[in-house]
Design a protein around this motif. Sequence first.
Motif, PDB file in Angstrom:
ATOM      1  N   TYR A 195     -23.994 -34.144   2.815  1.00  0.00           N
ATOM      2  CA  TYR A 195     -22.728 -33.519   2.793  1.00  0.00           C
ATOM      3  C   TYR A 195     -22.397 -33.471   0.984  1.00  0.00           C
ATOM      4  O   TYR A 195     -22.741 -34.475   0.417  1.00  0.00           O
ATOM      5  CB  TYR A 195     -21.635 -34.536   3.084  1.00  0.00           C
ATOM      6  CG  TYR A 195     -21.506 -33.925   4.693  1.00  0.00           C
ATOM      7  CD1 TYR A 195     -22.256 -34.716   5.518  1.00  0.00           C
ATOM      8  CD2 TYR A 195     -20.687 -33.032   5.134  1.00  0.00           C
ATOM      9  CE1 TYR A 195     -22.295 -34.345   7.024  1.00  0.00           C
ATOM     10  CE2 TYR A 195     -20.553 -32.607   6.598  1.00  0.00           C
ATOM     11  CZ  TYR A 195     -21.463 -33.339   7.520  1.00  0.00           C
ATOM     12  OH  TYR A 195     -21.329 -33.204   8.814  1.00  0.00           O
TER      13      TYR A 195
ATOM     14  N   PHE B 268     -28.315 -35.703   7.427  1.00  0.00           N
ATOM     15  CA  PHE B 268     -27.473 -34.676   6.775  1.00  0.00           C
ATOM     16  C   PHE B 268     -27.068 -35.112   5.516  1.00  0.00           C
ATOM     17  O   PHE B 268     -27.159 -36.268   4.899  1.00  0.00           O
ATOM     18  CB  PHE B 268     -26.035 -34.764   7.450  1.00  0.00           C
ATOM     19  CG  PHE B 268     -26.046 -34.491   9.005  1.00  0.00           C
ATOM     20  CD1 PHE B 268     -26.438 -35.599   9.749  1.00  0.00           C
ATOM     21  CD2 PHE B 268     -26.071 -33.222   9.459  1.00  0.00           C
ATOM     22  CE1 PHE B 268     -26.265 -35.214  11.308  1.00  0.00           C
ATOM     23  CE2 PHE B 268     -26.035 -33.022  10.925  1.00  0.00           C
ATOM     24  CZ  PHE B 268     -26.226 -34.091  11.804  1.00  0.00           C
TER      25      PHE B 268
ATOM     26  N   CYS C  50     -25.399 -38.850   1.992  1.00  0.00           N
ATOM     27  CA  CYS C  50     -26.340 -38.956   3.085  1.00  0.00           C
ATOM     28  C   CYS C  50     -25.600 -39.531   4.186  1.00  0.00           C
ATOM     29  O   CYS C  50     -24.749 -40.284   4.082  1.00  0.00           O
ATOM     30  CB  CYS C  50     -27.269 -39.655   2.477  1.00  0.00           C
ATOM     31  SG  CYS C  50     -28.926 -39.531   3.611  1.00  0.00           S
TER      32      CYS C  50
ATOM     33  N   THR D  69     -33.180 -32.425  11.853  1.00  0.00           N
ATOM     34  CA  THR D  69     -32.967 -33.096  13.154  1.00  0.00           C
ATOM     35  C   THR D  69     -34.352 -33.637  13.578  1.00  0.00           C
ATOM     36  O   THR D  69     -34.170 -34.315  14.610  1.00  0.00           O
ATOM     37  CB  THR D  69     -32.561 -31.968  14.143  1.00  0.00           C
ATOM     38  OG1 THR D  69     -33.414 -30.992  14.338  1.00  0.00           O
ATOM     39  CG2 THR D  69     -31.165 -31.407  13.888  1.00  0.00           C
TER      40      THR D  69
ATOM     41  N   LEU E 262     -20.761 -29.620   4.763  1.00  0.00           N
ATOM     42  CA  LEU E 262     -22.199 -29.940   5.054  1.00  0.00           C
ATOM     43  C   LEU E 262     -23.084 -29.034   4.138  1.00  0.00           C
ATOM     44  O   LEU E 262     -22.910 -27.607   4.003  1.00  0.00           O
ATOM     45  CB  LEU E 262     -22.390 -29.340   6.496  1.00  0.00           C
ATOM     46  CG  LEU E 262     -23.865 -29.730   6.964  1.00  0.00           C
ATOM     47  CD1 LEU E 262     -24.261 -31.077   6.975  1.00  0.00           C
ATOM     48  CD2 LEU E 262     -23.902 -28.900   8.609  1.00  0.00           C
TER      49      LEU E 262
ATOM     50  N   TYR F 264     -37.087 -34.671   5.853  1.00  0.00           N
ATOM     51  CA  TYR F 264     -37.080 -35.933   7.024  1.00  0.00           C
ATOM     52  C   TYR F 264     -38.347 -36.756   6.997  1.00  0.00           C
ATOM     53  O   TYR F 264     -39.526 -36.028   7.556  1.00  0.00           O
ATOM     54  CB  TYR F 264     -36.718 -35.237   8.295  1.00  0.00           C
ATOM     55  CG  TYR F 264     -36.210 -36.205   9.359  1.00  0.00           C
ATOM     56  CD1 TYR F 264     -36.826 -37.394   9.637  1.00  0.00           C
ATOM     57  CD2 TYR F 264     -35.094 -35.862  10.068  1.00  0.00           C
ATOM     58  CE1 TYR F 264     -36.549 -38.237  10.466  1.00  0.00           C
ATOM     59  CE2 TYR F 264     -34.819 -36.804  11.218  1.00  0.00           C
ATOM     60  CZ  TYR F 264     -35.391 -38.052  11.386  1.00  0.00           C
ATOM     61  OH  TYR F 264     -34.983 -38.648  12.440  1.00  0.00           O
TER      62      TYR F 264
ATOM     63  N   LYS G 290     -29.293 -30.236   6.753  1.00  0.00           N
ATOM     64  CA  LYS G 290     -29.427 -31.110   7.848  1.00  0.00           C
ATOM     65  C   LYS G 290     -30.932 -30.676   8.042  1.00  0.00           C
ATOM     66  O   LYS G 290     -31.765 -29.906   8.051  1.00  0.00           O
ATOM     67  CB  LYS G 290     -28.498 -30.993   8.901  1.00  0.00           C
ATOM     68  CG  LYS G 290     -28.827 -29.603   9.856  1.00  0.00           C
ATOM     69  CD  LYS G 290     -27.912 -29.421  10.932  1.00  0.00           C
ATOM     70  CE  LYS G 290     -28.173 -28.363  11.798  1.00  0.00           C
ATOM     71  NZ  LYS G 290     -27.396 -28.321  12.851  1.00  0.00           N
TER      72      LYS G 290
ATOM     73  N   SER H 282     -30.645 -37.637  13.558  1.00  0.00           N
ATOM     74  CA  SER H 282     -30.427 -36.373  12.796  1.00  0.00           C
ATOM     75  C   SER H 282     -29.882 -36.826  11.440  1.00  0.00           C
ATOM     76  O   SER H 282     -29.166 -37.429  11.356  1.00  0.00           O
ATOM     77  CB  SER H 282     -29.367 -35.227  13.471  1.00  0.00           C
ATOM     78  OG  SER H 282     -29.847 -34.945  14.514  1.00  0.00           O
TER      79      SER H 282
ATOM     80  N   GLY I 277     -23.366 -31.632  12.356  1.00  0.00           N
ATOM     81  CA  GLY I 277     -22.438 -32.363  11.869  1.00  0.00           C
ATOM     82  C   GLY I 277     -20.972 -32.399  11.973  1.00  0.00           C
ATOM     83  O   GLY I 277     -20.730 -31.728  13.038  1.00  0.00           O
TER      84      GLY I 277
END
Lengths: 111, 119
Positions: free
Chosen positions: A36, A34, A90, A51, A46, A66, A49, A32, B107
């Motif tokens: 931030y 993300f 990241c 997944t 966050l 992704y 994201k 997954s 997260g």
Amino acid sequence: GNSVTQMEGPVTLSEEAFLTINCTYTATGYPSLFWYVQYPGEGLQLLLKATKADDKGSNKGFEATYRKETTSFHLEKGSVQVSDSAVYFCALKTGANNLFFGTGTRLTVIP
Amino acid sequence: DGGITQSPKYLFRKEGQNVTLSCEQNLNHDAMYWYRQDPGQGLRLIYYSQIVNDFQKGDIAEGYSVSREKKESFPLTVTSAQKNPTAFYLCASSPTMSRQGPIGDYGYTFGSGTRLTVV
């Protein structure tokens, strides 16, 4: 092993400019991913994201897709504001493993 | 509102002293983490805990100690053995761990950090 490579900063843009911060990853399994954001003097929040492959995360005008074929998760925003000035991280996580962070990219937006 | 609270926001330590940084969460998260952030650098993992009364060393555990006596609390002690403790310390938590790993692809939730300075 797991690792995240981020575009080195700092990045300085004028207000309303287009933003791209590159992020590529190496992972065992299917991570997954993300993004931030850290504003000055604060913890990380966050931002978005994704997944699984081809997922697009989005929040506050930021987007990241992704891309399994290029092992990338680049952050983009069409028109940055001064309030977007921050450090962007990241990160990836696989299964029960901890989050692996990139080194962060500092963005400064000038009026 | 649920969240994760770090205190104090600023902390000053004299050479040779131990200091303890507080981290409390009311999110009912099983897992908690401590990171160190140095200027212009990323986050480095110090310690983490997946359940009460259990914790593991991260990448830079030397000179630090932790305890996890309660689910809500994960204090970090910076001992005199840590030779360069001046940094920004971040605590985080994440949701319930199953035997297979975290439930859901969440997260971490971060606190607002403690800035430690050696004087």
